[in-house]
Scaffold this motif. Structure first.
Motif, PDB file in Angstrom:
ATOM      1  N   GLN A  68       0.821  -1.201   0.000  1.00 48.17           N
ATOM      2  CA  GLN A  68       0.000   0.000   0.000  1.00 48.17           C
ATOM      3  C   GLN A  68       0.861   1.259   0.000  1.00 48.17           C
ATOM      4  N   THR A  69       1.948   1.227   0.728  1.00 44.82           N
ATOM      5  CA  THR A  69       2.860   2.372   0.741  1.00 44.82           C
ATOM      6  C   THR A  69       3.466   2.602  -0.629  1.00 44.82           C
ATOM      7  N   ILE A  70       3.834   1.517  -1.314  1.00 46.06           N
ATOM      8  CA  ILE A  70       4.446   1.643  -2.632  1.00 46.06           C
ATOM      9  C   ILE A  70       3.458   2.212  -3.645  1.00 46.06           C
ATOM     10  N   PHE A  71       2.250   1.645  -3.679  1.00 51.47           N
ATOM     11  CA  PHE A  71       1.298   2.014  -4.731  1.00 51.47           C
ATOM     12  C   PHE A  71       0.523   3.288  -4.424  1.00 51.47           C
ATOM     13  N   LYS A  72       0.381   3.676  -3.140  1.00 50.03           N
ATOM     14  CA  LYS A  72      -0.416   4.844  -2.807  1.00 50.03           C
ATOM     15  C   LYS A  72       0.402   6.036  -2.331  1.00 50.03           C
ATOM     16  N   VAL A  73       1.670   5.796  -1.973  1.00 50.98           N
ATOM     17  CA  VAL A  73       2.498   6.891  -1.472  1.00 50.98           C
ATOM     18  C   VAL A  73       3.681   7.162  -2.391  1.00 50.98           C
ATOM     19  N   ILE A  74       4.403   6.114  -2.764  1.00 46.78           N
ATOM     20  CA  ILE A  74       5.639   6.289  -3.530  1.00 46.78           C
ATOM     21  C   ILE A  74       5.372   6.490  -5.016  1.00 46.78           C
ATOM     22  N   LEU A  75       4.616   5.568  -5.632  1.00 43.45           N
ATOM     23  CA  LEU A  75       4.419   5.614  -7.084  1.00 43.45           C
ATOM     24  C   LEU A  75       3.712   6.869  -7.576  1.00 43.45           C
ATOM     25  N   PRO A  76       2.694   7.411  -6.864  1.00 47.70           N
ATOM     26  CA  PRO A  76       2.088   8.657  -7.359  1.00 47.70           C
ATOM     27  C   PRO A  76       3.093   9.789  -7.525  1.00 47.70           C
ATOM     28  N   GLY A  77       4.053   9.898  -6.611  1.00 50.09           N
ATOM     29  CA  GLY A  77       5.069  10.933  -6.743  1.00 50.09           C
ATOM     30  C   GLY A  77       6.074  10.655  -7.831  1.00 50.09           C
ATOM     31  N   LEU A  78       6.222   9.389  -8.211  1.00 46.95           N
ATOM     32  CA  LEU A  78       7.178   9.009  -9.253  1.00 46.95           C
ATOM     33  C   LEU A  78       6.556   8.951 -10.639  1.00 46.95           C
ATOM     34  N   THR A  79       5.239   9.018 -10.721  1.00 49.53           N
ATOM     35  CA  THR A  79       4.566   8.810 -12.008  1.00 49.53           C
ATOM     36  C   THR A  79       5.035   9.767 -13.107  1.00 49.53           C
ATOM     37  N   PRO A  80       5.168  11.098 -12.858  1.00 53.70           N
ATOM     38  CA  PRO A  80       5.656  11.964 -13.941  1.00 53.70           C
ATOM     39  C   PRO A  80       7.033  11.571 -14.452  1.00 53.70           C
ATOM     40  N   SER A  81       7.959  11.245 -13.552  1.00 49.68           N
ATOM     41  CA  SER A  81       9.297  10.853 -13.996  1.00 49.68           C
ATOM     42  C   SER A  81       9.274   9.499 -14.692  1.00 49.68           C
ATOM     43  N   ILE A  82       8.407   8.578 -14.246  1.00 52.79           N
ATOM     44  CA  ILE A  82       8.288   7.285 -14.910  1.00 52.79           C
ATOM     45  C   ILE A  82       7.770   7.470 -16.332  1.00 52.79           C
ATOM     46  N   LEU A  83       6.763   8.325 -16.489  1.00 52.48           N
ATOM     47  CA  LEU A  83       6.227   8.587 -17.827  1.00 52.48           C
ATOM     48  C   LEU A  83       7.266   9.263 -18.712  1.00 52.48           C
ATOM     49  N   THR A  84       8.060  10.156 -18.120  1.00 51.53           N
ATOM     50  CA  THR A  84       9.126  10.793 -18.898  1.00 51.53           C
ATOM     51  C   THR A  84      10.155   9.767 -19.347  1.00 51.53           C
ATOM     52  N   GLY A  85      10.569   8.887 -18.436  1.00 56.25           N
ATOM     53  CA  GLY A  85      11.506   7.837 -18.807  1.00 56.25           C
ATOM     54  C   GLY A  85      10.932   6.917 -19.868  1.00 56.25           C
ATOM     55  N   PHE A  86       9.639   6.583 -19.740  1.00 58.83           N
ATOM     56  CA  PHE A  86       8.986   5.752 -20.752  1.00 58.83           C
ATOM     57  C   PHE A  86       9.003   6.444 -22.111  1.00 58.83           C
ATOM     58  N   ALA A  87       8.678   7.741 -22.134  1.00 61.40           N
ATOM     59  CA  ALA A  87       8.651   8.474 -23.395  1.00 61.40           C
ATOM     60  C   ALA A  87      10.034   8.534 -24.038  1.00 61.40           C
ATOM     61  N   LEU A  88      11.069   8.753 -23.227  1.00 60.79           N
ATOM     62  CA  LEU A  88      12.430   8.815 -23.761  1.00 60.79           C
ATOM     63  C   LEU A  88      12.867   7.455 -24.315  1.00 60.79           C
ATOM     64  N   ALA A  89      12.595   6.389 -23.558  1.00 62.48           N
ATOM     65  CA  ALA A  89      12.964   5.052 -24.021  1.00 62.48           C
ATOM     66  C   ALA A  89      12.180   4.673 -25.273  1.00 62.48           C
ATOM     67  N   PHE A  90      10.908   5.028 -25.312  1.00 66.71           N
ATOM     68  CA  PHE A  90      10.087   4.721 -26.475  1.00 66.71           C
ATOM     69  C   PHE A  90      10.576   5.480 -27.704  1.00 66.71           C
ATOM     70  N   ALA A  91      10.838   6.782 -27.546  1.00 71.57           N
ATOM     71  CA  ALA A  91      11.295   7.590 -28.678  1.00 71.57           C
ATOM     72  C   ALA A  91      12.636   7.090 -29.203  1.00 71.57           C
ATOM     73  N   ARG A  92      13.534   6.724 -28.291  1.00 69.51           N
ATOM     74  CA  ARG A  92      14.830   6.191 -28.724  1.00 69.51           C
ATOM     75  C   ARG A  92      14.638   4.856 -29.447  1.00 69.51           C
ATOM     76  N   GLY A  93      13.728   4.022 -28.957  1.00 65.71           N
ATOM     77  CA  GLY A  93      13.512   2.719 -29.568  1.00 65.71           C
ATOM     78  C   GLY A  93      12.918   2.805 -30.957  1.00 65.71           C
ATOM     79  N   VAL A  94      12.007   3.752 -31.163  1.00 65.65           N
ATOM     80  CA  VAL A  94      11.370   3.890 -32.478  1.00 65.65           C
ATOM     81  C   VAL A  94      12.401   4.222 -33.547  1.00 65.65           C
ATOM     82  N   GLY A  95      13.335   5.088 -33.233  1.00 65.88           N
ATOM     83  CA  GLY A  95      14.321   5.505 -34.225  1.00 65.88           C
ATOM     84  C   GLY A  95      15.614   4.731 -34.205  1.00 65.88           C
ATOM     85  N   GLU A  96      15.728   3.726 -33.354  1.00 57.70           N
ATOM     86  CA  GLU A  96      16.984   2.981 -33.248  1.00 57.70           C
ATOM     87  C   GLU A  96      17.250   2.171 -34.512  1.00 57.70           C
ATOM     88  N   TYR A  97      18.503   2.170 -34.927  1.00 58.32           N
ATOM     89  CA  TYR A  97      18.884   1.481 -36.166  1.00 58.32           C
ATOM     90  C   TYR A  97      20.090   0.571 -35.976  1.00 58.32           C
TER      91      TYR A  97
END
Length: 285
Positions: free
Chosen positions: A191-220
């Protein structure tokens, strides 16, 4: 006070001097840089694609080989980014919350894909996961290399640092007293992880996901050695662009590049909307 002095004082109030000087110069340099490096090339891409006309553009878009290559590129990049989110957050948690021998070495190894040439990474991964490789031989008759699974592994390898390095600084700044307060109020560890920790990390997690996804799409470089490059099976869109260029079909190549750009922009726009919604909901933005 004279009229001239009053006017000067009014102008001073409307435009107070900045603590950090040089705003006009730095803004001009930024706009010039963005125009020369980003906006003008993108405009040229759209201009060259426009030469095809709508009919020619949709002919390229609806071509089965193009659709399959786009599906492989975006599908494998999306799945690899999801894998990187899970293991990237776990890695950042271990590096942030625990002290153990070899921690600095592991922390430095996270950045290895940044320094390693992509072609070298592709050759190494293809050698390991080939049917006769050290790893690939254990999975026979199931094949990893020269299939879309191999592409996912390559994209996981090159995308993991984006998630770790995005989440790690935010995780270090989390107030541990909030976690302790949640525990004293009877919250379980999950409960601490999903209701206290992860909400504060969600923007950075989404940013990391977007960066990894963008790099993967154009990787050659790291992909073509392990993908097998079989049309309709494991051929990626960047490789199809190169093939069209080798055929001197420049309009077709720019059309595929434009399609990739539009899809990537749409997906990143949606991710930014989710980030904004999360910040407004939890008040961390």
């Amino acid at each position: 006070m004279t009229h001239t002095a009053t006017a000067a004082l009014t102008r001073w109030r409307l435009k107070r001097p900045s603590i950090i000087p040089g705003f006009g110069l730095t803004l001009g340099f930024s706009l010039a840089y963005l125009s020369l490096i980003i906006l003008i090339p993108i405009a040229g891409l759209f201009w060259r694609t426009a030469a095809l006309g709508w009919g020619g553009f949709f002919a390229v878009l609806l071509d089965q080989r193009t659709l399959r290559a786009l599906y492989v590129s975006f599908g494998t990049a999306f799945f690899a980014a999801l894998v990187n989110v899970v293991f990237g957050v776990i890695t950042a948690w271990v590096l942030t919350r625990y002290r153990f021998p070899g921690r600095r070495l592991i922390d430095a190894m996270v950045d290895l894909p940044f320094a390693l040439p992509t072609a070298v990474a592709g050759i190494a991964l293809a050698s390991l996961y080939a049917p006769q490789g050290w790893v690939g031989s254990f999975f026979m008759p199931f094949r990893i290399a020269f299939t879309p699974y191999g592409i996912v592994i390559a994209l996981v390898f090159i995308g993991l640092p984006f998630v770790v390095r995005t989440v790690q600084p935010v995780m270090e700044e989390l107030d541990r007293e909030v976690e302790e307060a949640a525990a004293t109020l009877g919250a379980s560890r999950l409960q601490t992880i999903f209701k206290v920790i992860l909400p504060g990390l969600t923007p950075s997690i989404l940013t990391g996901f977007a960066l990894a996804f963008a790099r993967g799409v154009g990787e050659y470089g790291s992909v073509i050695f392990i993908a097998g490059n079989i049309p309709y099976v494991s051929e990626i869109a960047p490789l199809l662009i190169v093939i069209r260029l080798e055929e001197f079909n420049y309009a077709g190549a720019t059309a595929i590049a434009t399609i990739m750009l539009l899809i990537s922009f749409a997906m990143l726009f949606v991710i930014n909307l989710i980030q904004g919604w999360n910040r407004r909901r939890y008040g961390n933005g």
